[in-house]
Design an enzyme around this catalytic site. Structure first.
Site, PDB file in Angstrom:
ATOM      1  N   HIS A   1       0.821  -1.213   0.000  1.00  0.00           N
ATOM      2  CA  HIS A   1       0.000   0.000   0.000  1.00  0.00           C
ATOM      3  C   HIS A   1       0.856   1.265   0.000  1.00  0.00           C
ATOM      4  O   HIS A   1       0.538   2.236  -0.693  1.00  0.00           O
ATOM      5  CB  HIS A   1      -0.915  -0.008   1.225  1.00  0.00           C
ATOM      6  CG  HIS A   1      -1.734   1.240   1.381  1.00  0.00           C
ATOM      7  ND1 HIS A   1      -2.789   1.542   0.556  1.00  0.00           N
ATOM      8  CD2 HIS A   1      -1.638   2.260   2.261  1.00  0.00           C
ATOM      9  CE1 HIS A   1      -3.317   2.703   0.918  1.00  0.00           C
ATOM     10  NE2 HIS A   1      -2.637   3.159   1.948  1.00  0.00           N
TER      11      HIS A   1
ATOM     12  N   HIS B   1     -10.378  -2.436   0.636  1.00  0.00           N
ATOM     13  CA  HIS B   1     -10.411  -3.465   1.659  1.00  0.00           C
ATOM     14  C   HIS B   1     -11.139  -3.006   2.922  1.00  0.00           C
ATOM     15  O   HIS B   1     -11.962  -3.758   3.464  1.00  0.00           O
ATOM     16  CB  HIS B   1      -8.988  -3.944   1.967  1.00  0.00           C
ATOM     17  CG  HIS B   1      -8.300  -4.520   0.774  1.00  0.00           C
ATOM     18  ND1 HIS B   1      -6.968  -4.295   0.486  1.00  0.00           N
ATOM     19  CD2 HIS B   1      -8.766  -5.279  -0.246  1.00  0.00           C
ATOM     20  CE1 HIS B   1      -6.650  -4.899  -0.645  1.00  0.00           C
ATOM     21  NE2 HIS B   1      -7.722  -5.498  -1.099  1.00  0.00           N
TER      22      HIS B   1
ATOM     23  N   GLU C   1      -3.653   4.753  12.090  1.00  0.00           N
ATOM     24  CA  GLU C   1      -4.156   5.539  10.971  1.00  0.00           C
ATOM     25  C   GLU C   1      -5.416   6.312  11.367  1.00  0.00           C
ATOM     26  O   GLU C   1      -6.317   6.524  10.554  1.00  0.00           O
ATOM     27  CB  GLU C   1      -4.416   4.634   9.765  1.00  0.00           C
ATOM     28  CG  GLU C   1      -3.142   4.020   9.215  1.00  0.00           C
ATOM     29  CD  GLU C   1      -3.364   3.128   7.993  1.00  0.00           C
ATOM     30  OE1 GLU C   1      -4.511   3.083   7.497  1.00  0.00           O
ATOM     31  OE2 GLU C   1      -2.398   2.485   7.538  1.00  0.00           O
TER      32      GLU C   1
ATOM     33  N   GLY D   1      -1.537   8.891  -8.966  1.00  0.00           N
ATOM     34  CA  GLY D   1      -2.400   7.724  -8.998  1.00  0.00           C
ATOM     35  C   GLY D   1      -2.243   6.869  -7.761  1.00  0.00           C
ATOM     36  O   GLY D   1      -1.605   7.249  -6.770  1.00  0.00           O
TER      37      GLY D   1
ATOM     38  N   SER E   1      -7.909   4.722  -3.305  1.00  0.00           N
ATOM     39  CA  SER E   1      -8.846   3.614  -3.102  1.00  0.00           C
ATOM     40  C   SER E   1      -8.975   3.329  -1.616  1.00  0.00           C
ATOM     41  O   SER E   1      -8.054   3.563  -0.838  1.00  0.00           O
ATOM     42  CB  SER E   1      -8.355   2.352  -3.820  1.00  0.00           C
ATOM     43  OG  SER E   1      -7.132   1.907  -3.256  1.00  0.00           O
ATOM     44  N   HIS E   2     -10.155   2.842  -1.228  1.00  0.00           N
ATOM     45  CA  HIS E   2     -10.370   2.339   0.133  1.00  0.00           C
ATOM     46  C   HIS E   2     -11.165   1.046   0.019  1.00  0.00           C
ATOM     47  O   HIS E   2     -12.220   0.876   0.638  1.00  0.00           O
ATOM     48  CB  HIS E   2     -11.091   3.386   0.989  1.00  0.00           C
ATOM     49  CG  HIS E   2     -10.351   3.703   2.249  1.00  0.00           C
ATOM     50  ND1 HIS E   2     -10.954   3.882   3.466  1.00  0.00           N
ATOM     51  CD2 HIS E   2      -9.020   3.870   2.488  1.00  0.00           C
ATOM     52  CE1 HIS E   2     -10.050   4.151   4.394  1.00  0.00           C
ATOM     53  NE2 HIS E   2      -8.866   4.150   3.824  1.00  0.00           N
TER      54      HIS E   2
END
Length: 735
Positions: free
Chosen positions: A42, A90, A308, A531, A87-88
């Protein structure tokens, strides 16, 4: 025998040896935790960096390209635009609402980190099939999370996509794009400088949310509370009202010139923010882990450094400016705490008090840019040649009208829950080919008379069949979407959603997709300014279909009128701009018949540029009353969507068969023009070298395609409008 700690943290034996070589000693648990998050796929892109370097990243408008928190473009009038996609996936599969909400929060911070005020969000979404209860539950939760966070924080969600398909069962794709604007002189980068400067943590207190796999250290003896460890959440929890205050406080600090550098705390939390700012600036940093404000008093240092928790930023501040920084933060009710100091050298040290024990001591750059770079094995799928040879041309189509009704569906159930008119900038919102916003100066709000356009596009069917050609077609489609609102492209961002990179077929797909994007961007003159790569998307034991998503930013040089949109008028002439095609490979129609083989239609990028330029000019000069690109569902879907949008049916005669009706070949646009203007449009098409075919007339209350389709418009609209509401939001879902 118990598993070694480094393996439990996701580090390989070779990576553990490399860490020992860097440090010249065995790392302690805290250091291992920091490397495990920073060297994760990630954060480090260790499987994709080798390939991403083939993308074109430079252009005359590019101020900041890949590698920073967001790409930044010069859009004239001393204004810059910042754009980012993330992206999120998972987290959203586990906790749909919170996973999606914190995805929105994270992308907002990427934008205002650059000094830009966020002005728009886009959400390309993909879920499992509508007949699957869990997929419906995930979809409802994701939409609720996006709308709840975006609406509350005060940034409009202005568009996106919604796709339901078996390939995403249990593995949704929740991608989010954000656009912001800033005066060019407010641009700031995420780097530390100036020995003795202070690292100030802004925003929320730090908790255990978002720690994820690093929590294995607790059960490995690094913490004594194993029972609590098992209960710790792995998905972050967002607070949009805290985020709103944080945006205003950070922009005020930047306007006052009180910040040397600034970085959001996203993936890997404080470890990422401190190591990246220090590494980019070529300096070291001491971090007092005991100074970090906590939600819970018993956090271990590894938890504090890898959490996080949302709504947090790290600002680098000169000591003499600290009082002014604290005053502004207090005004916005934002907690601000000195947690670090910029030091000479290159070490990131984690301390138990600034004068206390050294808990970790690593080179900052070894966390930021020294992660392993893998050239993973690649191989084309064994059945690729067989699938490409299996053309859908011979599939019978006994009822084209019924197939057409099944192919079109309304997504307004989703976007009606988003406030897309915040700031009153939105000229074209959700439901159009592209979003169009007024370009206003970010300081005084003066309208420049120009526009910013956005489009997001993805197509797993195309890319599963041919990831290189399919991704090129995505770039081309996105460019055509912009042309339909009168815009030309200036930059691209991408979200590359793929399966397990340890599978050679997946790495082949990723590499091919990147090459297809590079080819199209080179040919069309579009730089890639940023990206995200999301890997390990595996659904029910299988890799998802390759799903690159491209986001395109465009400019409208003069925004004098609202673009025509999809609404044609009674009596308009309907024309097709671009080539006629009967190729069904990769089409939604073929997939609906269970056929996933064949060849994709060819893409002529030079012709595509001519078609886009023609369409852009027709829109700018107000020569067409309606315009819509031909993509998913082919010409049939375009005609149906334009009929529904306008409430006026159509009578079309010049479509040979179902293949011509449902082909998704690129470089094609349906336009409507009044009778008096038809000759001018035909003249422009001929001068541009673009094929033009007269299709028929906008008229009546039915959709008629001679010999193929004859359906009542109201019946098509009812089926189109009811499909999602009937499945979602109607008490039909379950966890």
């Amino acid at each position: 025998m118990s598993e070694p700690i480094h393996r439990a943290l996701g580090l390989t034996d070779d990576e553990a040896e490399e860490i020992e070589s860097i440090l010249g000693r065995e790392p302690n648990h805290l250091e291992l935790a920091m490397y495990s998050v920073m060297w994760s796929e990630h954060c480090s892109y260790k499987s994709s960096r080798l390939h991403l370097g083939r993308l074109p990243t430079e252009g005359e408008r590019v101020l900041v390209g890949p590698g920073e928190n967001a790409g930044v473009l010069d859009v004239g009038d001393d204004i810059a635009a910042a754009i980012r996609i993330e992206s999120h996936n998972h987290p959203s599969a586990i906790e749909p609402a919170q996973g999606a909400a914190t995805g929105v929060g994270g992308i907002l911070r990427d934008i205002f980190t650059m000094g830009a005020r966020p002005i728009a969000l886009m959400d390309p979404l993909r879920f499992g099939p509508l007949d699957d209860a869990r997929s419906r539950w995930i979809a409802e939760g994701v939409v609720d999370g996006i709308s709840g966070y975006g609406n509350a924080v005060g940034v409009p969600t202005v568009g996106g996509e919604v796709v339901f398909d078996e390939t995403y069962a249990d593995n949704p794709l929740v991608n989010v794009l954000c656009l912001g604007v800033l005066p060019t002189d407010r641009l700031v980068l995420g780097q530390a400088s100036g020995v003795g400067n202070l690292a100030v943590l802004l925003g929320s207190r730090t908790g255990r949310d978002g720690i994820g796999g690093v929590s294995v250290l607790a059960s490995a003896g690094f913490s004594s509370d194993e029972e609590d460890s098992a209960k710790r959440p792995s998905v972050q929890v967002g607070d949009p009202f805290e985020e709103k205050r944080l945006i205003e406080a950070c922009l005020a600090l930047l306007d006052a010139g009180l910040v040397v550098g600034i970085q959001d705390l996203g993936g890997a939390g404080l470890t990422c923010a401190t190591s990246e700012t220090a590494s980019r600036g070529g300096v070291g940093m001491d971090v007092d882990v005991t100074a970090v404000p906590l939600r819970e008093a018993d956090l271990e240092p590894f938890e504090t450094m890898t959490s996080e928790s949302q709504e947090r930023m790290l600002a680098i501040v000169e000591p003499g400016d600290l009082a002014a920084v604290l005053e502004i933060c207090d005004r916005w009710e934002i907690l601000a705490t000195v947690v670090g100091r910029v030091t000479d050298g290159a070490s990131l040290r984690i301390l138990d008090g600034f004068d206390g024990e050294v808990l970790a001591d690593v080179p900052a750059s070894s966390l930021h840019d020294a992660a392993p770079l893998y050239d993973r094995p690649m191989v084309a799928p064994a059945d690729l040649d067989r699938r490409r040879a299996d053309s859908p041309a011979s599939i019978p189509c006994p009822d084209p009208a019924a197939d057409l009704v099944e192919l079109v569906h309304d997504t307004s159930w989703v976007w009606s829950q988003y406030d897309h008119q915040l700031f009153l900038n939105t000229v074209v919102g959700p439901g159009g080919d592209a979003t169009l916003l007024r370009l206003k100066h970010p300081v005084d709000g003066v309208d420049t008379g120009r526009g910013l356009a956005l489009s997001t596009d993805g197509n797993h069917r195309w890319c599963a069949l041919d990831p290189r050609a399919g991704t090129s077609m995505l770039v081309a489609e996105s460019m055509m979407n912009l042309a339909c609102v009168g815009a030309y492209p200036i930059a691209l961002v991408n979200c590359l959603n793929f399966g397990n990179p340890e599978h050679p077929e997946v790495m082949w797909q990723l590499s091919e997709s990147i090459d297809g994007m590079a080819e199209a961007c080179h040919a069309l003159g579009i730089p890639v300014v940023g990206g995200n790569v999301s890997l390990y998307n595996e659904s029910r034991g299988s890799d998802i279909d390759p799903t690159p998503v491209v986001g395109l930013l465009g400019l409208v040089g003069r925004l004098e009128a609202v673009p025509p949109g999809l609404d044609w008028n009674e009596g308009d002439r309907i024309v097709l701009l671009g080539p006629v095609s009967r190729q069904l490979g990769g089409s939604a129609w073929a997939a609906s018949r269970g056929h996933l083989g064949g060849e994709l239609p060819p893409l002529d990028l030079e012709l595509h540029s001519r078609v886009a330029e023609l369409v852009r000019g027709l829109v700018a000069d107000q020569l067409v009353s309606a315009v819509h690109d031909v993509s998913g569902g082919g010409l049939g879907a375009a005609l149906a969507e334009m009929s529904i949008a306008s409430g006026v049916g159509c009578s079309v005669a010049r479509v040979d068969d179902h293949a011509a009706l449902f082909s998704e070949a690129p470089s094609r646009v349906v336009a409507a023009v009044d009778a008096e203007g038809l000759a001018a449009v035909e003249h422009r098409a001929e001068a541009s070298g673009v094929p033009l075919a007269r299709l028929g007339l906008a008229t009546g209350t039915t959709i008629k395609v001679k010999g193929l389709v004859d359906v009542v418009l109201d019946d098509v609209e009812q089926a189109w409008r009811s499909r999602l509401p009937d499945a979602l939001g109607a008490g039909t879902t379950q966890g």
